[in-house]
Design an enzyme around this catalytic site. Structure first.
Site, PDB file in Angstrom:
ATOM      1  N   ALA A  53       0.797  -1.230   0.000  1.00 59.26           N
ATOM      2  CA  ALA A  53       0.000   0.000   0.000  1.00 59.26           C
ATOM      3  C   ALA A  53       0.837   1.293   0.000  1.00 59.26           C
ATOM      4  O   ALA A  53       0.628   2.166  -0.866  1.00 59.26           O
ATOM      5  CB  ALA A  53      -0.982  -0.029   1.172  1.00 59.26           C
ATOM      6  N   ARG A  94      -5.557  -0.448  -9.165  1.00 58.54           N
ATOM      7  CA  ARG A  94      -5.869  -1.431  -8.109  1.00 58.54           C
ATOM      8  C   ARG A  94      -6.908  -0.805  -7.162  1.00 58.54           C
ATOM      9  O   ARG A  94      -6.781   0.371  -6.819  1.00 58.54           O
ATOM     10  CB  ARG A  94      -4.615  -1.840  -7.325  1.00 58.54           C
ATOM     11  CG  ARG A  94      -3.615  -2.633  -8.167  1.00 58.54           C
ATOM     12  CD  ARG A  94      -2.536  -3.284  -7.327  1.00 58.54           C
ATOM     13  NE  ARG A  94      -3.009  -4.472  -6.639  1.00 58.54           N
ATOM     14  CZ  ARG A  94      -2.295  -5.107  -5.698  1.00 58.54           C
ATOM     15  NH1 ARG A  94      -1.111  -4.644  -5.339  1.00 58.54           N
ATOM     16  NH2 ARG A  94      -2.774  -6.188  -5.109  1.00 58.54           N
ATOM     17  N   GLN A 202       4.262 -13.433  -1.644  1.00 58.84           N
ATOM     18  CA  GLN A 202       5.004 -12.248  -1.179  1.00 58.84           C
ATOM     19  C   GLN A 202       5.825 -12.547   0.084  1.00 58.84           C
ATOM     20  O   GLN A 202       6.865 -11.954   0.319  1.00 58.84           O
ATOM     21  CB  GLN A 202       4.048 -11.086  -0.890  1.00 58.84           C
ATOM     22  CG  GLN A 202       3.411 -10.451  -2.103  1.00 58.84           C
ATOM     23  CD  GLN A 202       2.072 -11.053  -2.441  1.00 58.84           C
ATOM     24  OE1 GLN A 202       1.801 -12.214  -2.141  1.00 58.84           O
ATOM     25  NE2 GLN A 202       1.202 -10.285  -3.076  1.00 58.84           N
ATOM     26  N   ASP A 243      -4.011  -2.593   3.945  1.00 58.43           N
ATOM     27  CA  ASP A 243      -4.258  -1.816   2.720  1.00 58.43           C
ATOM     28  C   ASP A 243      -5.321  -0.761   2.920  1.00 58.43           C
ATOM     29  O   ASP A 243      -5.379   0.240   2.192  1.00 58.43           O
ATOM     30  CB  ASP A 243      -4.640  -2.744   1.575  1.00 58.43           C
ATOM     31  CG  ASP A 243      -3.418  -3.514   1.120  1.00 58.43           C
ATOM     32  OD1 ASP A 243      -3.044  -4.477   1.803  1.00 58.43           O
ATOM     33  OD2 ASP A 243      -2.811  -3.109   0.113  1.00 58.43           O
TER      34      ASP A 243
HETATM   35  O1  MRU Z   1      -1.061  -7.351  -3.269  1.00 60.01           O
HETATM   36  P1  MRU Z   1       0.043  -6.686  -2.500  1.00 60.01           P
HETATM   37  O2  MRU Z   1       1.321  -7.422  -2.552  1.00 60.01           O
HETATM   38  O3  MRU Z   1       0.183  -5.237  -2.884  1.00 60.01           O
HETATM   39  O4  MRU Z   1      -0.483  -6.717  -0.999  1.00 60.01           O
HETATM   40  C1  MRU Z   1       0.308  -6.122  -0.002  1.00 60.01           C
HETATM   41  C2  MRU Z   1      -0.236  -6.248   1.362  1.00 60.01           C
HETATM   42  O5  MRU Z   1      -1.287  -6.813   1.587  1.00 60.01           O
HETATM   43  C3  MRU Z   1       0.531  -5.557   2.444  1.00 60.01           C
HETATM   44  O6  MRU Z   1       0.441  -6.250   3.651  1.00 60.01           O
HETATM   45  C4  MRU Z   1      -0.044  -4.134   2.633  1.00 60.01           C
HETATM   46  O7  MRU Z   1      -0.127  -3.483   1.412  1.00 60.01           O
HETATM   47  C5  MRU Z   1       0.761  -3.335   3.583  1.00 60.01           C
HETATM   48  S1  MRU Z   1       2.336  -2.910   2.946  1.00 60.01           S
HETATM   49  C6  MRU Z   1       3.125  -2.002   4.146  1.00 60.01           C
END
Ligand code: MRU
Length: 354
Positions: A53, A94, A202, A243
């Site tokens: 995010a 997104r 991830q 997010d």
């Molecule tokens: O789909 P992504 O990889 O963008 O999802 C990321 C997450 O869910 C993270 O935990 C969130 O964005 C926090 S990042 C500090």
């Protein structure tokens, strides 16, 4: 080359493109992409070349400054009109992480506040604002790290989900910030369990990579191993990112997070959400109102496998996020302070959403 010495996203020195560390290639390949056209920046966000995010917010700030700098007019109203088209397009990349909209709205406010000036000046002001968003992000993560560090005890096992790390921000991460701050304080006696985070991995590709590289005691587990790891008494605290957090404290984060929270509650383990205040959306009352991104079925059936691992034609459901109910959350760590339930009151007391 150590990926962590690189910026997740930055503006090139000559301000002609964004330099994006392509996270889809990690951990095997460290490659920085030079992305110049608005369609390619949109695609980089959509395909998670830049993700997380806060990093999406930083990217969006730079992106609109860059693309607006190419608007060929001296007329402020025409500039504004074109800026709004670009903003709308970038915002469609997104849907869940509110930082994307937060950063674009902030850039729009900056643009409108300077609309009486010559267009060339507005363009400079936008570059400065984008850089401010990036610089503030580092300070915010550091502050979340200090507060989270205050919750740690020597010898703790920490569990985290997805990547809310340096790679998801400008530096430190959010959920990983307490770990990096502990390390800066000379702590070596804590362990981190990373959920691999199906389907896009991830946790395995990014969190395990960055923590292991940083010399932190890191153990990778499959998502379905969190329960036994907790039952064995190996986890003392959970830190996750988010997010979007709504007024009542419901928190959207990577798919699987709410399951981790349910398990943590079962085993009596404190569960903390690390949330820059830019992630708190006071315009939404509850998590039911958060749009949840649905992604391509191939991410579940084919990606990462050498051959397809599901029958052709089978139905696939691939929501990218879930919402953790506020009742499962021990605390929400913002850069302004630690919030406990009732979260709406705690956010207001810290001036969040003003
Ligand atoms: O789909 P992504 O990889 O963008 O999802 C990321 C997450 O869910 C993270 O935990 C969130 O964005 C926090 S990042 C500090």
């Amino acid at each position: 080359m150590n990926a962590l010495q690189l910026d997740t996203v930055r503006l090139s020195a000559d301000r002609t493109c964004l330099e994006i560390l392509d996270q889809t290639l990690l951990p095997g390949t460290v490659k920085v992409l030079n992305v110049s056209e608005i369609e390619d920046i949109w695609e980089a966000i959509k395909l998670l070349r830049v993700r997380g995010a806060p990093a999406i917010g930083v990217c969006a700030g730079y992106a609109i400054a860059l693309t607006a700098s190419r608007i060929d007019t001296a007329d402020q109203m025409k500039f504004c009109e074109e800026f709004m088209k670009q903003k709308e397009y970038l915002a469609s990349s997104r849907p869940t992480a509110v930082n994307l909209f937060w950063a674009l709205d902030r850039m729009e406010r900056t643009m409108r506040a300077s609309l009486t000036r010559p267009v060339a000046e507005i363009k400079e002001i936008l570059f400065t604002e984008a850089q401010a968003i990036r610089d503030e992000d580092v300070a915010i993560s550091r502050s979340i790290g200090e507060i989270g560090f205050g919750l740690l005890k020597h010898g703790d096992g920490i569990l985290t989900h997805c990547n809310a790390g340096t790679l998801a921000t400008a530096k430190y991460g959010t959920a990983t910030a307490p770990m990096y701050v502990a390390q800066e304080h000379g702590w070596t006696d804590f362990r981190v369990y990373c959920d691999e985070t199906r389907p896009l991995l991830q946790g395995a590709r990014l969190t395990a990579f960055e923590l292991h590289n940083a010399g932190i005691d890191t153990t990778l587990i499959c998502d379905n191993m969190a329960s036994i790891t907790m039952k064995r008494g190996l986890v003392n605290i959970v830190f996750v990112g988010c997010d979007r957090v709504t007024r009542n404290g419901d928190a959207a984060n990577k798919i699987g997070t709410s399951g981790v929270a349910i398990l943590a509650k079962h085993y009596g383990i404190p569960f903390y959400v690390c949330a820059p205040s830019s992630t708190i959306d006071m315009s939404l009352e509850t998590g039911d109102q958060i749009p949840i991104e649905e992604r391509a079925p191939e991410e579940v059936t084919e990606m990462w496998y050498s051959e397809r691992m599901a029958p052709e034609g089978v139905k696939v459901c691939n929501p990218a996020f879930d919402v953790t109910d506020h009742s499962l959350i021990t605390g929400i760590i913002t850069e302004k302070g630690l919030c406990k339930a009732p979260f709406d009151k705690a956010f207001e007391e810290l001036g969040i959403g003003k």
